[in-house]
Design an enzyme around this catalytic site. Structure first.
Site, PDB file in Angstrom:
ATOM      1  N   ASP A 139      -7.251  -3.205  -1.661  1.00  0.00           N
ATOM      2  CA  ASP A 139      -8.049  -4.128  -0.854  1.00  0.00           C
ATOM      3  C   ASP A 139      -9.444  -4.174  -1.458  1.00  0.00           C
ATOM      4  O   ASP A 139     -10.132  -3.152  -1.545  1.00  0.00           O
ATOM      5  CB  ASP A 139      -8.101  -3.653   0.603  1.00  0.00           C
ATOM      6  CG  ASP A 139      -6.755  -3.796   1.299  1.00  0.00           C
ATOM      7  OD1 ASP A 139      -5.884  -4.514   0.762  1.00  0.00           O
ATOM      8  OD2 ASP A 139      -6.577  -3.176   2.364  1.00  0.00           O
ATOM      9  N   HIS A 165      -7.105 -11.021   6.808  1.00  0.00           N
ATOM     10  CA  HIS A 165      -7.679 -10.849   5.464  1.00  0.00           C
ATOM     11  C   HIS A 165      -8.967 -11.645   5.249  1.00  0.00           C
ATOM     12  O   HIS A 165      -9.237 -12.118   4.145  1.00  0.00           O
ATOM     13  CB  HIS A 165      -6.636 -11.206   4.400  1.00  0.00           C
ATOM     14  CG  HIS A 165      -5.554 -10.176   4.292  1.00  0.00           C
ATOM     15  ND1 HIS A 165      -4.599  -9.991   5.270  1.00  0.00           N
ATOM     16  CD2 HIS A 165      -5.296  -9.232   3.353  1.00  0.00           C
ATOM     17  CE1 HIS A 165      -3.783  -9.001   4.928  1.00  0.00           C
ATOM     18  NE2 HIS A 165      -4.195  -8.525   3.767  1.00  0.00           N
ATOM     19  N   HIS A 176      -6.640  -8.682  -0.656  1.00  0.00           N
ATOM     20  CA  HIS A 176      -5.581  -7.726  -0.959  1.00  0.00           C
ATOM     21  C   HIS A 176      -4.852  -8.192  -2.220  1.00  0.00           C
ATOM     22  O   HIS A 176      -4.389  -9.325  -2.293  1.00  0.00           O
ATOM     23  CB  HIS A 176      -4.624  -7.676   0.249  1.00  0.00           C
ATOM     24  CG  HIS A 176      -3.304  -7.026  -0.016  1.00  0.00           C
ATOM     25  ND1 HIS A 176      -2.986  -5.763   0.454  1.00  0.00           N
ATOM     26  CD2 HIS A 176      -2.203  -7.461  -0.693  1.00  0.00           C
ATOM     27  CE1 HIS A 176      -1.738  -5.463   0.084  1.00  0.00           C
ATOM     28  NE2 HIS A 176      -1.248  -6.470  -0.610  1.00  0.00           N
ATOM     29  N   HIS A 224       0.840  -1.207   0.000  1.00  0.00           N
ATOM     30  CA  HIS A 224       0.000   0.000   0.000  1.00  0.00           C
ATOM     31  C   HIS A 224       0.874   1.257   0.000  1.00  0.00           C
ATOM     32  O   HIS A 224       0.466   2.309  -0.482  1.00  0.00           O
ATOM     33  CB  HIS A 224      -0.927   0.009   1.218  1.00  0.00           C
ATOM     34  CG  HIS A 224      -2.038  -0.996   1.122  1.00  0.00           C
ATOM     35  ND1 HIS A 224      -3.166  -0.787   0.352  1.00  0.00           N
ATOM     36  CD2 HIS A 224      -2.186  -2.229   1.673  1.00  0.00           C
ATOM     37  CE1 HIS A 224      -3.963  -1.843   0.456  1.00  0.00           C
ATOM     38  NE2 HIS A 224      -3.401  -2.735   1.237  1.00  0.00           N
ATOM     39  N   TYR A 270      -5.715 -15.994   5.418  1.00  0.00           N
ATOM     40  CA  TYR A 270      -4.456 -15.319   5.704  1.00  0.00           C
ATOM     41  C   TYR A 270      -4.737 -14.315   6.819  1.00  0.00           C
ATOM     42  O   TYR A 270      -5.757 -13.617   6.767  1.00  0.00           O
ATOM     43  CB  TYR A 270      -3.927 -14.604   4.448  1.00  0.00           C
ATOM     44  CG  TYR A 270      -2.562 -13.980   4.652  1.00  0.00           C
ATOM     45  CD1 TYR A 270      -1.404 -14.737   4.502  1.00  0.00           C
ATOM     46  CD2 TYR A 270      -2.437 -12.633   5.002  1.00  0.00           C
ATOM     47  CE1 TYR A 270      -0.156 -14.177   4.699  1.00  0.00           C
ATOM     48  CE2 TYR A 270      -1.183 -12.065   5.200  1.00  0.00           C
ATOM     49  CZ  TYR A 270      -0.046 -12.839   5.047  1.00  0.00           C
ATOM     50  OH  TYR A 270       1.186 -12.279   5.253  1.00  0.00           O
ATOM     51  N   ASP A 315     -11.904 -10.256   5.690  1.00  0.00           N
ATOM     52  CA  ASP A 315     -12.982  -9.336   5.295  1.00  0.00           C
ATOM     53  C   ASP A 315     -12.639  -8.535   4.043  1.00  0.00           C
ATOM     54  O   ASP A 315     -13.292  -7.557   3.708  1.00  0.00           O
ATOM     55  CB  ASP A 315     -13.322  -8.390   6.455  1.00  0.00           C
ATOM     56  CG  ASP A 315     -12.123  -7.556   6.877  1.00  0.00           C
ATOM     57  OD1 ASP A 315     -11.002  -7.782   6.347  1.00  0.00           O
ATOM     58  OD2 ASP A 315     -12.301  -6.678   7.737  1.00  0.00           O
ATOM     59  N   HIS A 316     -11.603  -8.949   3.338  1.00  0.00           N
ATOM     60  CA  HIS A 316     -11.267  -8.325   2.051  1.00  0.00           C
ATOM     61  C   HIS A 316     -10.216  -9.197   1.362  1.00  0.00           C
ATOM     62  O   HIS A 316      -9.676 -10.119   1.967  1.00  0.00           O
ATOM     63  CB  HIS A 316     -10.732  -6.898   2.238  1.00  0.00           C
ATOM     64  CG  HIS A 316      -9.377  -6.826   2.894  1.00  0.00           C
ATOM     65  ND1 HIS A 316      -9.184  -6.957   4.247  1.00  0.00           N
ATOM     66  CD2 HIS A 316      -8.142  -6.650   2.360  1.00  0.00           C
ATOM     67  CE1 HIS A 316      -7.893  -6.847   4.533  1.00  0.00           C
ATOM     68  NE2 HIS A 316      -7.234  -6.673   3.416  1.00  0.00           N
TER      69      HIS A 316
HETATM   70 ZN   LIG Z   1      -4.078  -4.593   1.627  1.00  0.00          ZN
END
Ligand SMILES: [Zn+2]
Length: 244
Positions: free
Chosen positions: A193, A223, A228, A186, A220, A225-226
């Site tokens: 995301d 992660h 990446h 990021h 992972y 809830d999204h």
């Molecule tokens: Zn991310």
């Protein structure tokens, strides 16, 4: 010197041109070549900055695990990506980037060269000038553009489903504020995301075939809830819940 009649005619033509431009701008469709125009057809063996511009827009049309280089060299992999792009949009899939291909790209992009379904603002909810990350602001912004075109391809391949980005570029300050890793992509501008309507596992699995080298999803740590996705020089995929 122009005569009075000629001057009046000229200004009339200019007003008419302005009117037409105004109409197309408010229509919100095909922004054409406002930000970049190709002046020749490109095919295997072509090289130059116009090839690089094409590569940025077709880099999401690769095979699983593949990442297209933005090297300005139109090789077999670029031709294959162009073919997939053409097929995805109903064009003759010959791997040659000519007027039909460029017109489709013009129709798919906004006047700032971002693809129609994504924007710089969506990729940067941190600050408006892309500063404070791990790379110069211009690099972070350019990286975000590349990610957006990959996402546009992924969105198309999923059947034109909306994909929403909950976090994109972060300065060190923004990254620290959300508890991001100190080496997070990021900070480079190329990470996104993903949330949105497809399931997280659908997003994670689909992103494998659109040029993302870093994919982190359900299972992972942090992660669930999204998903990446990013362009990491060291490829790494992990979404154990999804079998990745
Ligand atoms: Zn991310």
């Amino acid at each position: 010197m122009l005569g009075r009649t000629a001057r009046i005619l000229l200004s009339f033509v200019m007003v008419m041109a302005g009117t037409v431009l105004g109409v197309s701008a408010t229509a919100g469709t095909a922004h054409a070549d406002d930000c970049y125009t190709w002046n020749r057809s490109l095919s295997q063996g072509s090289s130059g900055s116009d090839v690089t511009q094409l590569q940025i827009r077709v880099a999401g049309w690769v095979t699983s695990g593949e990442r297209l280089s933005y090297d300005g060299q139109y090789g077999a992999r670029t031709a294959a990506a162009v073919k997939k792009f053409q097929a995805a949009y109903g064009l003759a899939a010959d791997g040659v980037a000519g007027p039909a291909t460029f017109n489709k790209i013009y129709a798919l992009q906004d006047s700032d060269c971002t693809p129609v379904h994504f924007s710089y603002a969506e990729l940067n909810k941190c600050n408006s000038d892309w500063s404070g990350g791990a790379v110069p602001a211009a690099t972070a912004r350019a990286n975000a553009l590349k990610t957006m075109w990959k996402l546009e391809a992924m969105r198309r391949q999923l059947g034109d489903v909306p994909i929403t980005i909950s976090s994109g570029f972060r300065s060190y300050a923004c990254n620290n504020a959300v508890g991001g890793s100190s080496t997070s992509r990021h900070l480079y501008g190329d990470a996104a995301d993903l949330v949105g309507s497809p399931s997280f596992c659908t997003l994670a699995k689909q992103s494998r075939t659109h040029g993302f080298s870093e994919i982190l999803g359900p299972g992972y740590p942090g992660h669930n809830d999204h998903v990446h996705v990013a362009h990491d020089p060291s490829p790494y995929w992990s979404a154990p819940t999804c079998g990745i």
